[in-house]
Design an enzyme around this catalytic site. Sequence first.
Site, PDB file in Angstrom:
ATOM      1  N   TRP A 166      45.377  36.776  47.726  1.00 47.89           N
ATOM      2  CA  TRP A 166      44.291  37.707  47.370  1.00 47.89           C
ATOM      3  C   TRP A 166      43.009  36.942  47.054  1.00 47.89           C
ATOM      4  O   TRP A 166      41.900  37.380  47.345  1.00 47.89           O
ATOM      5  CB  TRP A 166      44.685  38.588  46.175  1.00 47.89           C
ATOM      6  CG  TRP A 166      45.444  39.804  46.598  1.00 47.89           C
ATOM      7  CD1 TRP A 166      46.787  39.978  46.568  1.00 47.89           C
ATOM      8  CD2 TRP A 166      44.895  41.028  47.134  1.00 47.89           C
ATOM      9  NE1 TRP A 166      47.117  41.232  47.050  1.00 47.89           N
ATOM     10  CE2 TRP A 166      45.972  41.893  47.397  1.00 47.89           C
ATOM     11  CE3 TRP A 166      43.603  41.472  47.420  1.00 47.89           C
ATOM     12  CZ2 TRP A 166      45.791  43.176  47.929  1.00 47.89           C
ATOM     13  CZ3 TRP A 166      43.416  42.750  47.952  1.00 47.89           C
ATOM     14  CH2 TRP A 166      44.506  43.578  48.199  1.00 47.89           C
ATOM     15  N   ASN A 220      45.949  40.985  34.486  1.00 48.80           N
ATOM     16  CA  ASN A 220      45.515  41.673  35.707  1.00 48.80           C
ATOM     17  C   ASN A 220      45.751  43.186  35.669  1.00 48.80           C
ATOM     18  O   ASN A 220      44.886  43.972  36.045  1.00 48.80           O
ATOM     19  CB  ASN A 220      46.228  41.081  36.925  1.00 48.80           C
ATOM     20  CG  ASN A 220      45.785  41.756  38.205  1.00 48.80           C
ATOM     21  OD1 ASN A 220      44.604  41.768  38.527  1.00 48.80           O
ATOM     22  ND2 ASN A 220      46.721  42.350  38.921  1.00 48.80           N
ATOM     23  N   TRP A 233      36.334  44.439  41.511  1.00 47.79           N
ATOM     24  CA  TRP A 233      35.639  45.617  40.951  1.00 47.79           C
ATOM     25  C   TRP A 233      35.456  46.695  42.018  1.00 47.79           C
ATOM     26  O   TRP A 233      35.656  47.882  41.768  1.00 47.79           O
ATOM     27  CB  TRP A 233      34.296  45.213  40.319  1.00 47.79           C
ATOM     28  CG  TRP A 233      34.497  44.845  38.872  1.00 47.79           C
ATOM     29  CD1 TRP A 233      34.676  43.593  38.375  1.00 47.79           C
ATOM     30  CD2 TRP A 233      34.621  45.750  37.763  1.00 47.79           C
ATOM     31  NE1 TRP A 233      34.894  43.664  37.016  1.00 47.79           N
ATOM     32  CE2 TRP A 233      34.858  44.964  36.613  1.00 47.79           C
ATOM     33  CE3 TRP A 233      34.549  47.131  37.627  1.00 47.79           C
ATOM     34  CZ2 TRP A 233      35.030  45.531  35.343  1.00 47.79           C
ATOM     35  CZ3 TRP A 233      34.718  47.696  36.355  1.00 47.79           C
ATOM     36  CH2 TRP A 233      34.950  46.903  35.243  1.00 47.79           C
ATOM     37  N   TRP A 246      30.177  50.271  38.703  1.00 46.11           N
ATOM     38  CA  TRP A 246      31.078  49.113  38.673  1.00 46.11           C
ATOM     39  C   TRP A 246      30.328  47.814  38.443  1.00 46.11           C
ATOM     40  O   TRP A 246      30.870  46.853  37.901  1.00 46.11           O
ATOM     41  CB  TRP A 246      31.923  49.031  39.944  1.00 46.11           C
ATOM     42  CG  TRP A 246      31.167  48.985  41.243  1.00 46.11           C
ATOM     43  CD1 TRP A 246      30.832  50.043  42.036  1.00 46.11           C
ATOM     44  CD2 TRP A 246      30.631  47.823  41.908  1.00 46.11           C
ATOM     45  NE1 TRP A 246      30.140  49.631  43.139  1.00 46.11           N
ATOM     46  CE2 TRP A 246      30.002  48.268  43.098  1.00 46.11           C
ATOM     47  CE3 TRP A 246      30.629  46.472  41.634  1.00 46.11           C
ATOM     48  CZ2 TRP A 246      29.360  47.409  43.992  1.00 46.11           C
ATOM     49  CZ3 TRP A 246      30.002  45.587  42.520  1.00 46.11           C
ATOM     50  CH2 TRP A 246      29.373  46.071  43.678  1.00 46.11           C
ATOM     51  N   TRP A 291      26.487  57.992  39.653  1.00 45.40           N
ATOM     52  CA  TRP A 291      26.842  57.361  38.383  1.00 45.40           C
ATOM     53  C   TRP A 291      26.034  58.013  37.272  1.00 45.40           C
ATOM     54  O   TRP A 291      24.956  58.566  37.506  1.00 45.40           O
ATOM     55  CB  TRP A 291      26.519  55.858  38.426  1.00 45.40           C
ATOM     56  CG  TRP A 291      27.216  55.124  39.532  1.00 45.40           C
ATOM     57  CD1 TRP A 291      26.641  54.656  40.673  1.00 45.40           C
ATOM     58  CD2 TRP A 291      28.604  54.785  39.620  1.00 45.40           C
ATOM     59  NE1 TRP A 291      27.590  54.049  41.471  1.00 45.40           N
ATOM     60  CE2 TRP A 291      28.805  54.116  40.852  1.00 45.40           C
ATOM     61  CE3 TRP A 291      29.703  54.993  38.791  1.00 45.40           C
ATOM     62  CZ2 TRP A 291      30.047  53.644  41.263  1.00 45.40           C
ATOM     63  CZ3 TRP A 291      30.934  54.520  39.197  1.00 45.40           C
ATOM     64  CH2 TRP A 291      31.094  53.863  40.421  1.00 45.40           C
ATOM     65  N   GLU A 333      49.602  36.326  45.768  1.00 41.85           N
ATOM     66  CA  GLU A 333      48.462  36.526  44.857  1.00 41.85           C
ATOM     67  C   GLU A 333      47.393  35.468  45.116  1.00 41.85           C
ATOM     68  O   GLU A 333      46.194  35.761  45.080  1.00 41.85           O
ATOM     69  CB  GLU A 333      48.911  36.481  43.394  1.00 41.85           C
ATOM     70  CG  GLU A 333      49.836  37.622  42.994  1.00 41.85           C
ATOM     71  CD  GLU A 333      49.268  39.004  43.311  1.00 41.85           C
ATOM     72  OE1 GLU A 333      48.104  39.266  42.985  1.00 41.85           O
ATOM     73  OE2 GLU A 333      50.005  39.815  43.908  1.00 41.85           O
TER      74      GLU A 333
HETATM   75  P1  FAD Z   1      48.657  35.073  38.646  1.00 44.44           P
HETATM   76  O1  FAD Z   1      49.287  36.400  38.698  1.00 44.44           O
HETATM   77  O2  FAD Z   1      49.448  33.950  38.161  1.00 44.44           O
HETATM   78  O3  FAD Z   1      48.111  34.791  40.120  1.00 44.44           O
HETATM   79  C1  FAD Z   1      47.921  33.480  40.642  1.00 44.44           C
HETATM   80  C2  FAD Z   1      46.488  33.327  41.137  1.00 44.44           C
HETATM   81  O4  FAD Z   1      46.234  34.214  42.211  1.00 44.44           O
HETATM   82  C3  FAD Z   1      45.442  33.639  40.106  1.00 44.44           C
HETATM   83  O5  FAD Z   1      45.219  32.539  39.252  1.00 44.44           O
HETATM   84  C4  FAD Z   1      44.237  33.961  40.973  1.00 44.44           C
HETATM   85  O6  FAD Z   1      43.569  32.795  41.398  1.00 44.44           O
HETATM   86  C5  FAD Z   1      44.874  34.630  42.170  1.00 44.44           C
HETATM   87  N1  FAD Z   1      44.833  36.088  42.041  1.00 44.44           N
HETATM   88  C6  FAD Z   1      45.751  36.883  41.444  1.00 44.44           C
HETATM   89  N2  FAD Z   1      45.406  38.186  41.578  1.00 44.44           N
HETATM   90  C7  FAD Z   1      44.226  38.191  42.250  1.00 44.44           C
HETATM   91  C8  FAD Z   1      43.363  39.231  42.700  1.00 44.44           C
HETATM   92  N3  FAD Z   1      43.643  40.531  42.519  1.00 44.44           N
HETATM   93  N4  FAD Z   1      42.239  38.888  43.349  1.00 44.44           N
HETATM   94  C9  FAD Z   1      41.933  37.572  43.580  1.00 44.44           C
HETATM   95  N5  FAD Z   1      42.729  36.556  43.191  1.00 44.44           N
HETATM   96  C10 FAD Z   1      43.856  36.865  42.541  1.00 44.44           C
HETATM   97  N6  FAD Z   1      40.346  36.845  39.249  1.00 44.44           N
HETATM   98  C11 FAD Z   1      39.587  35.741  39.132  1.00 44.44           C
HETATM   99  O7  FAD Z   1      40.075  34.630  39.368  1.00 44.44           O
HETATM  100  N7  FAD Z   1      38.272  35.825  38.732  1.00 44.44           N
HETATM  101  C12 FAD Z   1      37.684  37.021  38.440  1.00 44.44           C
HETATM  102  O8  FAD Z   1      36.491  37.051  38.096  1.00 44.44           O
HETATM  103  C13 FAD Z   1      38.481  38.193  38.533  1.00 44.44           C
HETATM  104  N8  FAD Z   1      37.951  39.412  38.208  1.00 44.44           N
HETATM  105  C14 FAD Z   1      38.749  40.528  38.312  1.00 44.44           C
HETATM  106  C15 FAD Z   1      38.184  41.787  38.004  1.00 44.44           C
HETATM  107  C16 FAD Z   1      38.962  42.934  38.094  1.00 44.44           C
HETATM  108  C17 FAD Z   1      38.350  44.278  37.783  1.00 44.44           C
HETATM  109  C18 FAD Z   1      40.308  42.837  38.489  1.00 44.44           C
HETATM  110  C19 FAD Z   1      41.161  44.082  38.602  1.00 44.44           C
HETATM  111  C20 FAD Z   1      40.867  41.620  38.810  1.00 44.44           C
HETATM  112  C21 FAD Z   1      40.100  40.441  38.733  1.00 44.44           C
HETATM  113  N9  FAD Z   1      40.635  39.181  39.056  1.00 44.44           N
HETATM  114  C22 FAD Z   1      39.840  38.065  38.968  1.00 44.44           C
HETATM  115  C23 FAD Z   1      41.991  39.056  39.648  1.00 44.44           C
HETATM  116  C24 FAD Z   1      43.140  38.831  38.662  1.00 44.44           C
HETATM  117  O9  FAD Z   1      43.073  39.753  37.611  1.00 44.44           O
HETATM  118  C25 FAD Z   1      43.182  37.427  38.084  1.00 44.44           C
HETATM  119  O10 FAD Z   1      43.074  36.470  39.107  1.00 44.44           O
HETATM  120  C26 FAD Z   1      44.508  37.190  37.344  1.00 44.44           C
HETATM  121  O11 FAD Z   1      44.653  38.138  36.312  1.00 44.44           O
HETATM  122  C27 FAD Z   1      44.511  35.800  36.746  1.00 44.44           C
HETATM  123  O12 FAD Z   1      45.685  35.592  36.012  1.00 44.44           O
HETATM  124  P2  FAD Z   1      46.771  34.544  36.497  1.00 44.44           P
HETATM  125  O13 FAD Z   1      46.115  33.258  36.865  1.00 44.44           O
HETATM  126  O14 FAD Z   1      47.826  34.511  35.455  1.00 44.44           O
HETATM  127  O15 FAD Z   1      47.291  35.242  37.823  1.00 44.44           O
END
Ligand code: FAD
Length: 482
Positions: free
Chosen positions: A279, A342, A383, A360, A307, A276
């Site tokens: 990502w 997420n 997005w 979006w 849209w 993650e």
């Molecule tokens: P954990 O599951 O603990 O993951 C660890 C770290 O991995 C996160 O803190 C984050 O830095 C990174 N990560 C995890 N999933 C993703 C992902 N899909 N894309 C990029 N990095 C990821 N994340 C943001 O940090 N900022 C945003 O503005 C953001 N906008 C989002 C918008 C949408 C529509 C979606 C679907 C996802 C978005 N995310 C964003 C990704 C993700 O939802 C969050 O990073 C995650 O929910 C943060 O929770 P956590 O720290 O507990 O994640």
Amino acid sequence: MSETAILWFRQDLRLNDLPALQAASRDDRKVLPLYILDDETPGDWSMGGASRWWLHHSLCSLAADIEALGGQLILRRGDAKKILQEVCEASGATSVFCSRRYEPWASEQELLLHETLGDHGIEFKRYGGTLLHEPGSVLTLGGGPFKVFTPFWRACQKQEVAPPLPMQCDSWSNWSKSDELASWNLLPTSPDWAEYWLDHWTPGENGAQERLHGFLDETVSSYADQRDLPAVDATSRLSAHLHHGEISPRQIWAMCEQKKLELPHTATAVNKFQAEIGWREFSYHLLHFFPAIPHSAFKENFAEFPWQPDEERLRRWQRGETGYPIVDAGMRELWATGIMHNRVRMVVASFLCKHLLQHWRKGEEWFWDTLVDADLASNGCSWQWVAGSGADAAPYFRIFNPVTQGEKFDKQGEYVRRWVPELAKLPNKYVHKPWEAPEDALAQAEIKLGTDYPEPIVDHREARQAALDAYQQIRLSNATPT
Ligand code: FAD
């Protein structure tokens, strides 16, 4: 006499594993720590309200940490180029050190600073530390950027991750002309929508470290199985700390590797968590190579997508009044805490783009303003991923059904009941589809649909068909394969 170097803090509000600080403090230099609130440079993407709230508390924490070491964090507001020149002149600093940023405007700013400060005899140096691998260091065999996550991550894993650096600064400058943080008005007033946010968050480097340690000690072993369940506290919640640079991905990486050595049975879960973080890397890498991602469809044929702009639909989505419980719960969690799980982000984003046919970018902008982890790279890429227009995106026709998503990931309706309390008394069977509940079940749960809780804003099947029809239009009108 020793020289003074400015350490220009940007999205790296920490003291440990900060290559720019290590470099600034070398050769007996005195370090002048400076944060500049530059509202002008980022254009459309000036910081949102939730990020400002976080920034206020994070700067308080950083200032206290620096003070404990004998220094003072200097705060200035305005155009970064002008302020850096002014502070260099007034303090006698001969060099500026900072961590690199990756937003398109930031790269331009760094090049400009290199030139203009250089013209005044001031050395400008930027460092990594925000990512595991600098963009451009992980490329396809042909030397181009990866556009698909899995091979990108595989290539990343073949590279060494440098170990984190210890904090190092022996001498701080005593130049002290700083703004008062309170005068920046970063915190909301009338209304104070963040009144209870400190119950959920501890911004700052110590808060970030505590969260990482707590997560790795107590939660990570169930990460792979439970990370999709929004009612369970199964993820790290490190995203805002990472975004503001209070913790570095290298520090996280090193702790994860140590965890796997100490407790090999956690390896699968820890690897999933590290992916993650991957990502996040991928998003930054995409933003570097495709800087239009925050505002233009990556897959060009989506530029033609029909849209259907509708302010009322957008407003109901933002307020969590769509009549679809999992969507409304997510939007209300976001408003109440500055974060959203997420899985639920994916559901609400899909709902906005595909059920409500809103662009979006409208959702991206709302998240930008309301998320404490709002991040140009991750937000823009995510997005577009959900909308179907992004790199390695979900296929457009995979349209989330908000009812089955709720039933699968929030079986007992715990998450919905937490954030949509008007549905709290509905039996599990109807909590994700209150419109199917018989009159007596609604009466017992004290709900009148349309009064206490909205009727569904659209019918799922009709909305799904409308989205597929809209998609068909871009497929027919555009030869580009998707
Ligand atoms: P954990 O599951 O603990 O993951 C660890 C770290 O991995 C996160 O803190 C984050 O830095 C990174 N990560 C995890 N999933 C993703 C992902 N899909 N894309 C990029 N990095 C990821 N994340 C943001 O940090 N900022 C945003 O503005 C953001 N906008 C989002 C918008 C949408 C529509 C979606 C679907 C996802 C978005 N995310 C964003 C990704 C993700 O939802 C969050 O990073 C995650 O929910 C943060 O929770 P956590 O720290 O507990 O994640």
